[in-house]
Design an enzyme around this catalytic site. Structure first.
Site, PDB file in Angstrom:
ATOM      1  N   HIS A 366       0.845  -0.914  -0.020  1.00  0.00           N
ATOM      2  CA  HIS A 366       0.472  -0.065  -0.369  1.00  0.00           C
ATOM      3  C   HIS A 366       0.456   1.476  -0.251  1.00  0.00           C
ATOM      4  O   HIS A 366       0.800   2.356  -1.136  1.00  0.00           O
ATOM      5  CB  HIS A 366      -1.250  -0.075   1.179  1.00  0.00           C
ATOM      6  CG  HIS A 366      -1.199   1.035   1.157  1.00  0.00           C
ATOM      7  ND1 HIS A 366      -2.814   0.929   1.278  1.00  0.00           N
ATOM      8  CD2 HIS A 366      -1.732   2.229   1.868  1.00  0.00           C
ATOM      9  CE1 HIS A 366      -3.455   2.299   1.567  1.00  0.00           C
ATOM     10  NE2 HIS A 366      -2.570   3.799   1.640  1.00  0.00           N
ATOM     11  N   GLU A 367       1.479   1.376   0.893  1.00  0.00           N
ATOM     12  CA  GLU A 367       2.365   2.503   0.720  1.00  0.00           C
ATOM     13  C   GLU A 367       3.628   2.507  -0.097  1.00  0.00           C
ATOM     14  O   GLU A 367       3.798   3.677  -0.711  1.00  0.00           O
ATOM     15  CB  GLU A 367       3.740   2.631   2.174  1.00  0.00           C
ATOM     16  CG  GLU A 367       2.114   1.852   3.717  1.00  0.00           C
ATOM     17  CD  GLU A 367       1.341   3.420   3.963  1.00  0.00           C
ATOM     18  OE1 GLU A 367       1.737   4.122   3.376  1.00  0.00           O
ATOM     19  OE2 GLU A 367       0.688   3.545   4.723  1.00  0.00           O
ATOM     20  N   HIS A 370       1.797   4.241  -3.325  1.00  0.00           N
ATOM     21  CA  HIS A 370       1.613   5.691  -2.884  1.00  0.00           C
ATOM     22  C   HIS A 370       2.199   6.888  -4.058  1.00  0.00           C
ATOM     23  O   HIS A 370       2.979   8.016  -4.665  1.00  0.00           O
ATOM     24  CB  HIS A 370       1.821   6.512  -1.488  1.00  0.00           C
ATOM     25  CG  HIS A 370       1.117   6.408  -1.132  1.00  0.00           C
ATOM     26  ND1 HIS A 370      -1.234   7.346  -1.379  1.00  0.00           N
ATOM     27  CD2 HIS A 370       0.383   6.049   0.186  1.00  0.00           C
ATOM     28  CE1 HIS A 370      -2.055   6.731  -0.507  1.00  0.00           C
ATOM     29  NE2 HIS A 370      -0.896   6.161   0.780  1.00  0.00           N
ATOM     30  N   GLU A 390      -5.591   6.984  -2.268  1.00  0.00           N
ATOM     31  CA  GLU A 390      -6.001   6.180  -1.200  1.00  0.00           C
ATOM     32  C   GLU A 390      -6.467   4.503  -1.857  1.00  0.00           C
ATOM     33  O   GLU A 390      -5.749   3.536  -1.588  1.00  0.00           O
ATOM     34  CB  GLU A 390      -6.845   6.825   0.032  1.00  0.00           C
ATOM     35  CG  GLU A 390      -6.229   6.823   1.026  1.00  0.00           C
ATOM     36  CD  GLU A 390      -4.591   6.073   1.511  1.00  0.00           C
ATOM     37  OE1 GLU A 390      -4.764   4.655   1.960  1.00  0.00           O
ATOM     38  OE2 GLU A 390      -3.934   6.540   1.427  1.00  0.00           O
ATOM     39  N   HIS A 454      -9.559   8.252   3.371  1.00  0.00           N
ATOM     40  CA  HIS A 454      -9.163   6.993   3.697  1.00  0.00           C
ATOM     41  C   HIS A 454     -10.504   6.117   3.995  1.00  0.00           C
ATOM     42  O   HIS A 454     -10.877   4.954   3.701  1.00  0.00           O
ATOM     43  CB  HIS A 454      -8.451   6.374   5.352  1.00  0.00           C
ATOM     44  CG  HIS A 454      -6.682   7.094   5.280  1.00  0.00           C
ATOM     45  ND1 HIS A 454      -6.406   7.868   5.517  1.00  0.00           N
ATOM     46  CD2 HIS A 454      -5.886   5.923   4.643  1.00  0.00           C
ATOM     47  CE1 HIS A 454      -5.436   8.151   5.196  1.00  0.00           C
ATOM     48  NE2 HIS A 454      -4.933   6.985   4.766  1.00  0.00           N
TER      49      HIS A 454
END
Length: 552
Positions: A366-367, A370, A390, A454
């Site tokens: 996920h991170e 970004h 997100e 989010h």
């Protein structure tokens, strides 16, 4: 940007991102020295409109060629005499179509929200332009009417409201053209650092009208991813032997390193080393030297790199074959993880009691995703574009988890289910029915952009689940799902692999910095048309899945 977990004193948030300004991960595939194309991604369903894997040299050549022709391109697409183009990225499809992403300047000033993508056929003929704004870029004067001090004060006020204790801006206000809000205006952009109220680094960008002093916009740039790991069991890790010790460094994936911040909140940290090349114990301890968190982080970076490379042919976060690095043991009792473009690095806290590191596989995917978003569409972390930002990380983080085929952490459509931030065994988010977390949106409405990013991400997460798996009750890898639709329709999914290809092509070739849900529908339909055709089941299912989440 908000943290990974939820800021418990406010809402039950989610996984953090830290894109201070950017992105993360990958590895390169060498081509012939003079190649200007590349081989197609491997796989049974290699498609003519699928992005090619470009070597670093081939990509650099395309960028240089595009930059050399920016004056001609600007003229051909109707830009004014004061406008200039700056190449940000180039994507080439298997059929020879080229998609060139540009930033724009006006009178020498950056145009925020002026990004665009020019699509060029193999013949060299322009096929069209995807613009972030259709408004003509023109302002009456480039001379501000308010002092820079007023813009800086306004930015500090906004940052303090978000919990920052900074007493001055990180960078002096710079003049820009703000074009993302309708009519372009001369403005100031000010960046304030420090820390947010939960300890996450802060990088708040505030846009101020240079004529009236009115705040026009703000967005957070920190987006809030053999080892014996805590979450993924015993795994193989790529390391390097140096003298009598091994280093947690992966030279096969762009030189990725895993470092120890040892409770500090800045710096690169110290590279992890070990005598026997066995990292961690499978259990976390409160020690700032604990290797288990490092093993999880290194594994997450490794799998995320391979996911992007083998699924999309992407050579790292920036698609240039160079790796980021991962830092563990950030701060004390920090319940979050984030990606930071400034350091081009991934950072993990150790959670409550310093014994619950946020290093699970889908968090890592996920991170670091970004970073990919930052280096492609650059979706602003606010409003509907922030929700899409997100959701993109949730979508690709889910893709990473399924890709790993790890028997300890099987793929699912739950986000953050391993880190147990809620303390009751529930995940942070549910893709099949986002509202099960008590706050996320299942469907689009005119107010969804007012939600925390989010939570507004639920619309795109739900779309992706429906596109992949369809509606109704089913069990996948032992997890039960039951996905509803806004219009009562029944959706038959096209499979996760095709859904991922469509989302990636849409992100890298058709979305811009302020794309909203309506724009995301258009972008994914364009991607599906390019990959499968406008009469295909895939194209029709994309349209049906958006309608099922009330985006029409």
């Amino acid at each position: 940007m908000s943290p990974v977990h939820a800021r418990k004193k406010r809402t039950k948030l989610v996984i953090a991102t830290a894109v201070v300004a950017g992105a993360l991960i990958t590895t390169g595939v060498a081509l012939n020295a003079n190649a200007d194309t590349a081989h197609e991604p491997t796989g049974a369903d290699s498609l003519s409109a699928a992005p090619l894997t470009l070597s670093a040299g081939a990509r650099s050549t395309l960028i240089q060629q595009a930059q050399a022709g920016t004056d001609d391109t600007a003229r051909r697409i109707g830009l004014g005499a004061e406008e200039k183009l700056v190449v940000k990225d180039v994507v080439k499809d298997a059929d020879g179509t080229v998609h060139t992403r540009y930033e724009r300047t006006y009178g020498g000033l950056p145009v925020l929200g002026g990004d665009l993508i020019v699509h060029t056929a193999p013949s060299g003929k322009a096929e069209g332009v995807t613009r972030n704004t259709e408004a003509a870029i023109k302002v009456a004067s480039l001379t501000p009417k308010i002092a820079t001090a007023k813009a800086a004060t306004q930015a500090l006020t906004a940052a303090r409201a978000a919990g920052s204790e900074s007493t001055s801006a990180d960078t002096a206000p710079r003049k820009v053209i703000w074009a993302a809000g309708g009519k372009p205006v001369l403005a100031y952009e000010t960046v304030v650092g420090g820390l947010q109220d939960d300890g996450t680094p802060n990088q708040l960008h505030v846009i101020t009208d240079a004529a009236t002093g009115k705040k026009l916009y703000e967005h957070q740039a920190i987006e809030t991813g053999t080892g014996k790991t805590r979450y993924s069991g015993t795994v193989s890790l790529s390391t390097v032997k140096s003298g009598t010790k091994y280093q947690l460094k992966d030279t096969s994936r762009g030189g990725h390193q895993t470092t120890n911040l040892a409770r500090k909140e800045s710096g690169k940290g110290t590279l992890f080393t070990d005598a026997d090349n066995v990292w961690g114990t499978g259990r976390s301890s409160s020690s700032s030297k604990d290797q288990t968190a490092a093993a999880d982080a290194a594994y997450g970076a490794q799998v995320t790199w391979d996911f992007y490379k083998k699924t999309f042919g992407r050579n790292g976060i920036k698609n240039n074959g160079k790796a980021a690095y991962s830092r563990v043991h950030f701060s004390t009792n920090y319940v979050n993880a984030f990606w930071d473009d400034d350091c081009f690095c991934m950072t993990y806290g150790d959670g409550e009691g310093n014994t619950h590191p946020l290093t699970a596989l889908d968090v890592a995917g996920h991170e670091m995703s970004h970073g990919v978003t930052s280096n492609t569409a650059g979706l602003e972390y606010s409003g509907e574009s922030g929700g899409l930002n997100e959701a993109t990380s949730d979508i690709f983080g889910t893709g990473v988890e399924f890709f790993a085929k790890n028997t300890t952490d099987k793929g699912d459509y739950l986000i953050g289910e391993k880190i147990d931030i809620n303390g009751d065994g529930t995940p942070l988010r549910y893709m099949d029915k986002p509202s099960k977390d008590g706050a996320s949106a299942d469907y689009w409405s005119s107010t969804v952009g007012n939600k925390d990013v989010h939570l507004s991400s639920g619309v795109a997460n739900h779309f992706f689940y429906l596109l992949s798996e369809g509606s109704g009750a089913k069990t996948i890898n032992g997890v039960k799902y039951n996905s509803p639709t806004a219009d009562g329709s029944k959706i038959t999914g096209i499979g996760r692999a095709k859904a991922l290809k469509i989302w990636y092509k849409a992100l890298t070739e058709y979305m811009t910095s302020t794309t909203n849900y309506k724009g995301a529908r258009k972008a994914t339909l364009s991607a599906a048309k390019g990959l499968y055709g406008s009469t295909s089941t895939e194209y029709k299912t994309v349209a049906a899945a958006w309608a099922a989440v009330n985006v029409k």
